[in-house]
Write a protein that holds these residues in place. Structure first.
Motif, short mmCIF file in Angstrom:
data_model
loop_
_atom_site.label_atom_id
_atom_site.label_comp_id
_atom_site.label_asym_id
_atom_site.label_seq_id
_atom_site.Cartn_x
_atom_site.Cartn_y
_atom_site.Cartn_z
N ALA A 139 0.81 -1.14 0.07
CA ALA A 139 0.03 -0.02 -0.08
C ALA A 139 1.00 1.28 -0.08
O ALA A 139 0.54 2.48 -0.73
N SER A 140 1.97 1.37 0.79
CA SER A 140 2.89 2.48 0.91
C SER A 140 3.48 2.66 -0.24
O SER A 140 3.62 4.01 -0.98
N GLY A 141 3.81 1.57 -1.08
CA GLY A 141 4.54 1.76 -2.25
C GLY A 141 3.41 2.41 -3.39
O GLY A 141 4.01 3.09 -4.11
N ARG A 142 2.24 1.81 -3.29
CA ARG A 142 1.29 2.40 -4.20
C ARG A 142 1.11 3.91 -3.99
O ARG A 142 1.04 4.75 -5.03
N PHE A 143 1.12 4.34 -2.78
CA PHE A 143 1.05 5.85 -2.50
C PHE A 143 2.08 6.69 -2.76
O PHE A 143 1.83 7.74 -3.37
N GLY A 177 -9.30 10.93 1.50
CA GLY A 177 -8.00 10.28 1.91
C GLY A 177 -8.16 9.28 2.59
O GLY A 177 -7.58 8.23 2.62
N VAL A 178 -8.66 9.66 4.02
CA VAL A 178 -8.69 8.79 4.95
C VAL A 178 -9.38 7.51 4.79
O VAL A 178 -8.96 6.38 4.81
N PHE A 179 -10.73 7.71 4.30
CA PHE A 179 -11.45 6.67 3.86
C PHE A 179 -10.77 5.80 2.58
O PHE A 179 -10.72 4.60 2.68
N GLY A 180 -10.37 6.38 1.63
CA GLY A 180 -9.90 5.43 0.35
C GLY A 180 -8.47 4.89 0.77
O GLY A 180 -8.24 3.77 0.47
N GLY A 181 -7.65 5.68 1.54
CA GLY A 181 -6.22 5.11 1.86
C GLY A 181 -6.57 3.88 3.05
O GLY A 181 -5.89 2.89 2.84
N ALA A 182 -7.46 4.01 3.81
CA ALA A 182 -7.49 2.85 4.77
C ALA A 182 -8.21 1.66 3.97
O ALA A 182 -8.13 0.40 4.15
N ALA A 183 -9.14 1.99 2.97
CA ALA A 183 -9.93 0.81 2.33
C ALA A 183 -8.73 0.02 1.51
O ALA A 183 -8.90 -1.24 1.34
N VAL A 184 -7.73 0.91 0.99
CA VAL A 184 -6.80 0.11 0.04
C VAL A 184 -5.96 -0.77 0.92
O VAL A 184 -5.65 -1.85 0.45
N TYR A 185 -5.61 -0.21 2.08
CA TYR A 185 -4.75 -1.06 2.79
C TYR A 185 -5.44 -2.40 3.30
O TYR A 185 -4.89 -3.41 3.42
N LEU A 186 -6.88 -2.40 3.78
CA LEU A 186 -7.43 -3.54 4.06
C LEU A 186 -7.69 -4.22 2.94
O LEU A 186 -7.78 -5.47 3.17
N TYR A 187 -7.71 -3.84 1.63
CA TYR A 187 -7.95 -4.59 0.59
C TYR A 187 -6.52 -5.29 0.12
O TYR A 187 -6.72 -6.63 0.04
N PHE A 188 -5.58 -4.88 0.63
CA PHE A 188 -4.25 -5.60 0.06
C PHE A 188 -4.09 -6.66 1.39
O PHE A 188 -3.30 -7.89 1.30
N MET A 189 -4.25 -6.28 2.42
CA MET A 189 -4.49 -7.25 3.69
C MET A 189 -5.62 -8.38 3.57
O MET A 189 -4.93 -9.42 3.64
N ALA A 190 -6.63 -8.23 2.78
CA ALA A 190 -7.44 -9.35 2.29
C ALA A 190 -6.79 -10.13 1.43
O ALA A 190 -6.82 -11.38 1.36
N PHE A 236 -2.92 10.89 2.64
CA PHE A 236 -3.60 10.28 3.62
C PHE A 236 -3.34 8.80 3.79
O PHE A 236 -3.31 8.18 4.80
N GLY A 237 -3.52 8.03 2.46
CA GLY A 237 -3.22 6.64 2.47
C GLY A 237 -1.87 6.25 2.95
O GLY A 237 -1.64 5.40 3.61
N LEU A 238 -0.70 7.05 2.32
CA LEU A 238 0.37 6.83 2.95
C LEU A 238 0.70 7.01 4.73
O LEU A 238 1.44 6.34 5.15
#
Length: 301
Positions: free
Chosen positions: A44-48, A78-91, A194-196
């Motif tokens: 996720a960090s690399g993506r951001f 940013g907060v909603f989208g960033g958290a969603a991406v992290y959880l997606y990669f976690m899944a 915010f995702g980063l």
């Protein structure tokens, strides 16, 4: 001096969303290739980071300044989208890619509910029927890629996938609320910044060694994300949250096609059935079938 070319309005909504769905499928494929080699926080960090590097060039080259609109909504996106991406990669990391993509693809359901509650968006029967069909079709496609005996158990990965869908739906609704105040690049800036901030602590806590074998998949995640997210945000200025959700349900189907072509995954009758159901749902929910029927019943003289 010749006038600058502008994309026709009829191509700015659903067609662009379908294009972004293809790119999101490529991103999911690249993320799956990184599973077990990098932590979800690193991916996720690399993506951001790649997204922020793009924006650091984008604004100066085009001589534009960010248009934030209502700052609190800009930050929430940013907060909603960033958290969603992290959880997606976690899944994706915790589960097989099929159930992970399927759970995340349910975000239009939550977007419709949140959009109805806060934006007074109208939800028609055609859109709901199309959404149901596309979700069912996507489920059949992803189910067909699961190994025998694998179940959609409610473990941490499943909860992460569901959480990513809820937060993703909320982020889309915020984008709709900002459609007349901001632009796609500024919204994407919020998403990456915010995702980063959200994902970096998780990356540092579970840091894994970086090797040359992860460079190309990680670049694939970042670069496809840049184009897909910018296109996605821009296209949502021209559709409702539910209509856009119907079109983007093609992402699981595209993910299956790419897996079959590039990873030699078997093509089963169940997957083909799911793809057809999904296509029907998109055509129905976006009104294409209705327009085709109207043209077919028009005067012939």
């Amino acid at each position: 001096m010749s006038p600058r070319w502008v994309l026709p309005v009829r191509y700015r909504g659903t067609p662009l969303l379908i294009f972004s769905s293809v790119l999101f499928a490529v991103m999911a494929l690249c993320a799956r290739l990184l599973s077990g080699r990098l932590s979800p926080g690193q991916v996720a960090s690399g993506r951001f980071v790649i997204g922020l590097l793009f924006l650091a060039v984008y604004f100066p080259v085009l001589r534009r300044k960010p248009r934030f609109g209502r700052v609190h909504l800009w930050a929430l996106r940013g907060v909603f989208g960033g958290a969603a991406v992290y959880l997606y990669f976690m899944a994706i990391d915790q589960m097989t890619v099929g159930p992970a993509v399927l759970l995340n693809a349910c975000w239009p359901i939550y977007a419709a509910i949140i959009g109805w509650m806060f934006l007074d968006e109208r939800v028609t029967g055609t859109l709901l029927a199309g959404l149901v069909l596309t979700t069912m079709g996507a489920g059949l496609v992803m189910w067909s890629t699961m190994a025998e005996g694998v179940s959609l158990s409610m473990g941490f990965g499943a909860w992460a996938g569901m959480g990513s869908a809820v937060l993703g739906g909320a982020a889309v609704v915020v984008v709709r609320a900002l459609r007349n105040e901001s632009d796609s690049a500024t919204v994407y800036l919020s998403f990456c910044f915010f995702g980063l901030l959200f994902s970096l602590p998780f990356a540092l806590r579970d840091w894994r060694p970086l090797g040359w074998d992860v460079v190309l998949p990680l670049l694939g995640v970042g670069l496809t994300s840049v184009v897909a997210q910018m296109t996605f945000t821009y296209a949502f200025n021209y559709v409702t949250a539910v209509a856009g959700g119907v079109a983007t349900q093609l992402t699981p189907v595209f993910s299956w096609v790419l897996g079959a072509l590039l990873l030699n995954e078997a093509v089963s009758p169940l997957a083909v059935t799911g793809a057809l159901v999904c296509m029907l749902g998109v055509l129905w929910g976006t009104g294409v079938l209705e327009r085709m029927r109207a043209l077919g019943s028009g005067p012939t003289t």
